[in-house]
Design a protein around this motif. Structure first.
Motif, PDB file in Angstrom:
ATOM      1  N   GLY A   1       0.820  -1.204   0.000  1.00  0.00           N
ATOM      2  CA  GLY A   1       0.000   0.000   0.000  1.00  0.00           C
ATOM      3  C   GLY A   1       0.856   1.257   0.000  1.00  0.00           C
ATOM      4  O   GLY A   1       0.552   2.234  -0.696  1.00  0.00           O
ATOM      5  N   TYR A   2       1.920   1.235   0.805  1.00  0.00           N
ATOM      6  CA  TYR A   2       2.872   2.359   0.840  1.00  0.00           C
ATOM      7  C   TYR A   2       3.508   2.539  -0.536  1.00  0.00           C
ATOM      8  O   TYR A   2       3.548   3.651  -1.093  1.00  0.00           O
ATOM      9  N   GLU A   3       4.020   1.445  -1.080  1.00  0.00           N
ATOM     10  CA  GLU A   3       4.715   1.506  -2.375  1.00  0.00           C
ATOM     11  C   GLU A   3       3.795   1.997  -3.482  1.00  0.00           C
ATOM     12  O   GLU A   3       4.186   2.846  -4.296  1.00  0.00           O
ATOM     13  N   GLN A   4       2.570   1.487  -3.516  1.00  0.00           N
ATOM     14  CA  GLN A   4       1.656   1.870  -4.588  1.00  0.00           C
ATOM     15  C   GLN A   4       1.282   3.339  -4.520  1.00  0.00           C
ATOM     16  O   GLN A   4       1.078   3.988  -5.556  1.00  0.00           O
ATOM     17  N   ALA A   5       1.175   3.894  -3.311  1.00  0.00           N
ATOM     18  CA  ALA A   5       0.863   5.313  -3.166  1.00  0.00           C
ATOM     19  C   ALA A   5       1.953   6.171  -3.803  1.00  0.00           C
ATOM     20  O   ALA A   5       1.668   7.149  -4.512  1.00  0.00           O
ATOM     21  N   PHE A   6       3.222   5.809  -3.590  1.00  0.00           N
ATOM     22  CA  PHE A   6       4.326   6.555  -4.196  1.00  0.00           C
ATOM     23  C   PHE A   6       4.343   6.372  -5.715  1.00  0.00           C
ATOM     24  O   PHE A   6       4.580   7.324  -6.460  1.00  0.00           O
ATOM     25  N   VAL A   7       4.084   5.148  -6.163  1.00  0.00           N
ATOM     26  CA  VAL A   7       4.048   4.891  -7.609  1.00  0.00           C
ATOM     27  C   VAL A   7       2.948   5.707  -8.269  1.00  0.00           C
ATOM     28  O   VAL A   7       3.166   6.349  -9.306  1.00  0.00           O
ATOM     29  N   ASP A   8       1.765   5.715  -7.669  1.00  0.00           N
ATOM     30  CA  ASP A   8       0.643   6.463  -8.229  1.00  0.00           C
ATOM     31  C   ASP A   8       0.909   7.962  -8.242  1.00  0.00           C
ATOM     32  O   ASP A   8       0.356   8.699  -9.065  1.00  0.00           O
ATOM     33  N   TYR A   9       1.753   8.404  -7.316  1.00  0.00           N
ATOM     34  CA  TYR A   9       2.076   9.832  -7.234  1.00  0.00           C
ATOM     35  C   TYR A   9       3.273  10.189  -8.112  1.00  0.00           C
ATOM     36  O   TYR A   9       3.687  11.332  -8.157  1.00  0.00           O
ATOM     37  N   GLY A  10       3.843   9.203  -8.768  1.00  0.00           N
ATOM     38  CA  GLY A  10       4.980   9.442  -9.657  1.00  0.00           C
ATOM     39  C   GLY A  10       6.276   9.701  -8.929  1.00  0.00           C
ATOM     40  O   GLY A  10       7.164  10.376  -9.466  1.00  0.00           O
ATOM     41  N   LEU A  11       6.425   9.147  -7.722  1.00  0.00           N
ATOM     42  CA  LEU A  11       7.634   9.365  -6.931  1.00  0.00           C
ATOM     43  C   LEU A  11       8.375   8.051  -6.731  1.00  0.00           C
ATOM     44  O   LEU A  11       7.768   6.978  -6.683  1.00  0.00           O
ATOM     45  N   SER A  12       9.692   8.146  -6.604  1.00  0.00           N
ATOM     46  CA  SER A  12      10.490   6.958  -6.325  1.00  0.00           C
ATOM     47  C   SER A  12      10.358   6.601  -4.849  1.00  0.00           C
ATOM     48  O   SER A  12      10.061   7.447  -4.010  1.00  0.00           O
ATOM     49  N   ILE A  13      10.577   5.341  -4.533  1.00  0.00           N
ATOM     50  CA  ILE A  13      10.443   4.852  -3.158  1.00  0.00           C
ATOM     51  C   ILE A  13      11.821   4.758  -2.525  1.00  0.00           C
ATOM     52  O   ILE A  13      12.705   4.073  -3.037  1.00  0.00           O
TER      53      ILE A  13
END
Length: 359
Positions: A227-239
């Motif tokens: 869930g954390y990772e997908q939020a960053f991906v959806d926001y166009g940010l690297s993790i």
């Protein structure tokens, strides 16, 4: 470790029963009276009485009160195969009784089992896979009709749980899922809840978001991390995984997690927000931030706890209702293993603090 207050109340009442100060059929103190006597909330006294009822020491009658039962719980266990009434007994195994989540699960499952006219026997594994397996074998040998199990945190399921699944013994898992093995389970929407919480922080400009979690050893921790990772991906940010503080089960069980969390926060002074994946770690982080004078850091968590900025709330009552429903389905002879997801909600407790964003 300080004993939980509801356990103290429970043990005091058990002692009075064993010493003969409370006789079978005798009405005992109400939730309100116990709360006043021990200086606790009625939620705490209610939990003590519910646990006593679940373990067979007392009987709670709506509108009448709580009465000492005529039969000691060990006699109930020993008489499963002789007493017809015990044929309707099911077992509940929980990992602990430390948090409000644990207490709500016990209260809810006891309530729905009672409505289904099922007796319930409870065992607390205390996060021990060995104790969990022993409880399963003990209850199974005693003839319980089925199980509701909240498994301990570990990398694999115990052989006892696997055997229940392979034997098609009526069983429902809470918050866990047996991958590649057919089993009934009910879980909160772990991934969706964390995704929403992290997205809310990102929308407010927080990019340095720490993630504090036990090591990923089961489906619940895995889904929350996704869930954390997908939020960053959806926001166009690297993790940035350097902002992840993953605690081993040994560190948590030994009580070393607070020290590691403090060190982690000191080593990452640019963090502007922290997300914790459960109530226990939320309390660890709350104390660490307070002691370090870092109360300006936004704290969001999974599970509702006090003194945080925002939290993801599980519908524990619906989890309990669904778990009992899935179990009774199996007891009625139907076998269609599946996983049920229960929606969660997101709450912000101090929305005005978002006006003080740290970019």
């Amino acid at each position: 470790m300080v004993e939980a207050l509801y356990l103290r109340i429970k043990q005091d009442i058990i002692a009075q029963i064993q010493e003969g100060k409370l006789q079978p059929g005798e009405l005992i103190a109400t939730e309100k009276e116990l709360a006043q006597r021990y200086g606790v909330s009625q939620i705490t006294s209610k939990q003590a009485l519910n646990l006593l009822a679940a373990e067979g020491y007392v009987e709670r009658l709506r509108g009448k009160g709580t009465f000492v039962k005529d039969t000691h719980p060990t006699v109930i266990v020993d008489s499963y195969k002789q007493d017809k009434s015990t044929l309707d007994a099911v077992a509940l195994i929980l990992p602990s009784m430390k948090t409000r989540i644990d207490q709500r699960l016990l209260d809810g499952i006891e309530n729905y089992c009672r409505q289904a006219e099922l007796n319930i026997l409870v065992s607390i594994s205390r996060e021990s896979a060995f104790e969990e397996s022993k409880a399963i074998e003990r209850f199974r040998n005693s003839g319980v009709r089925g199980f509701i199990i909240f498994p301990v945190e570990q990398e694999s399921y115990s052989d006892a749980i696997l055997r229940l699944s392979l034997d098609r013994y009526p069983m429902v898992l809470i918050d866990r899922y047996l991958k590649e093995i057919k089993a009934y389970s009910v879980s909160s929407n772990n991934m969706g809840g964390v995704h929403t919480a992290i997205t809310k922080l990102l929308e407010r400009g927080h990019k340095q978001i720490a993630y504090i979690s036990p090591e990923i050893t089961n489906t619940a921790t895995d889904e929350r991390a996704k869930g954390y990772e997908q939020a960053f991906v959806d926001y166009g940010l690297s993790i940035d995984k350097s902002l992840w503080c993953m605690l081993s089960l040994q560190e948590i069980e030994s009580g070393n997690s607070p020290g590691k969390v403090k060190q982690f926060l000191q080593e990452h002074p640019h963090i502007t927000a922290v997300f914790t994946v459960n109530a226990y770690l939320a309390e660890v982080v709350r104390r660490a931030l307070h002691e370090a004078g870092q109360t300006h850091i936004i704290h969001s968590t999974f599970d509702d706890v006090e003194h945080v900025f925002a939290y993801v709330r599980q519908q524990e009552d619906e989890v309990c209702r669904t778990a009992v429903s899935l179990l009774t389905e199996q007891l009625a002879g139907k076998y269609e293993p599946r996983r049920e997801f229960i929606d969660v909600s997101y709450f912000e407790l101090e929305p005005e603090r978002f006006e003080k964003e740290i970019l």
